[in-house]
Motif scaffolding. Structure first.
Motif, PDB file in Angstrom:
ATOM      1  N   CYS A  17      -8.191  -4.637  -1.335  1.00  0.00           N
ATOM      2  CA  CYS A  17      -7.451  -4.841  -2.580  1.00  0.00           C
ATOM      3  C   CYS A  17      -6.554  -6.067  -2.424  1.00  0.00           C
ATOM      4  N   ARG A  35      -5.999   1.700   6.467  1.00  0.00           N
ATOM      5  CA  ARG A  35      -6.487   3.065   6.213  1.00  0.00           C
ATOM      6  C   ARG A  35      -5.605   3.762   5.178  1.00  0.00           C
ATOM      7  N   SER A  42      -6.330   2.752   1.597  1.00  0.00           N
ATOM      8  CA  SER A  42      -7.690   2.964   1.117  1.00  0.00           C
ATOM      9  C   SER A  42      -7.653   3.460  -0.331  1.00  0.00           C
ATOM     10  N   GLY A  43      -8.321   2.764  -1.196  1.00  0.00           N
ATOM     11  CA  GLY A  43      -8.355   3.134  -2.607  1.00  0.00           C
ATOM     12  C   GLY A  43      -7.193   2.590  -3.424  1.00  0.00           C
ATOM     13  N   ALA A  44      -6.279   1.877  -2.789  1.00  0.00           N
ATOM     14  CA  ALA A  44      -5.121   1.324  -3.506  1.00  0.00           C
ATOM     15  C   ALA A  44      -5.543   0.141  -4.382  1.00  0.00           C
ATOM     16  N   GLU A  45      -4.781  -0.091  -5.428  1.00  0.00           N
ATOM     17  CA  GLU A  45      -5.023  -1.250  -6.292  1.00  0.00           C
ATOM     18  C   GLU A  45      -4.252  -2.470  -5.823  1.00  0.00           C
TER      19      GLU A  45
END
Length: 77
Positions: free
Chosen positions: A59, A23, A26-29
């Protein structure tokens, strides 16, 4: 509590930690997690948190080993 029950409880707590990491990422590269090295390097083992993250992350995941240090800061193992 028996040893088996304690191990199961620990497993589920670790799974929860893995989900929290997912969580938070979330959105991490890229997600980087640590992995404690054991006293038996011939038997590689991934712990439950790293395992959950590796299997479920959206990711790429990098697992970085770390060593327990002695009082002098040297590596053991």
């Amino acid at each position: 509590m028996t040893l088996v029950a304690e191990e199961k409880a620990l497993f589920w707590r670790c799974m929860s930690c893995g989900r929290r990491c997912l969580r938070a990422a979330s959105g991490a590269e890229l997600l980087v997690v640590g992995h404690r090295l054991t006293d038996r390097p011939e038997v590689p083992r991934t712990g439950p948190v790293a395992h959950t993250v590796i299997r479920q992350a959206a990711c790429p995941v990098t697992v970085v080993p770390h060593y327990r240090t002695t009082g002098g800061g040297g590596r053991q193992g």
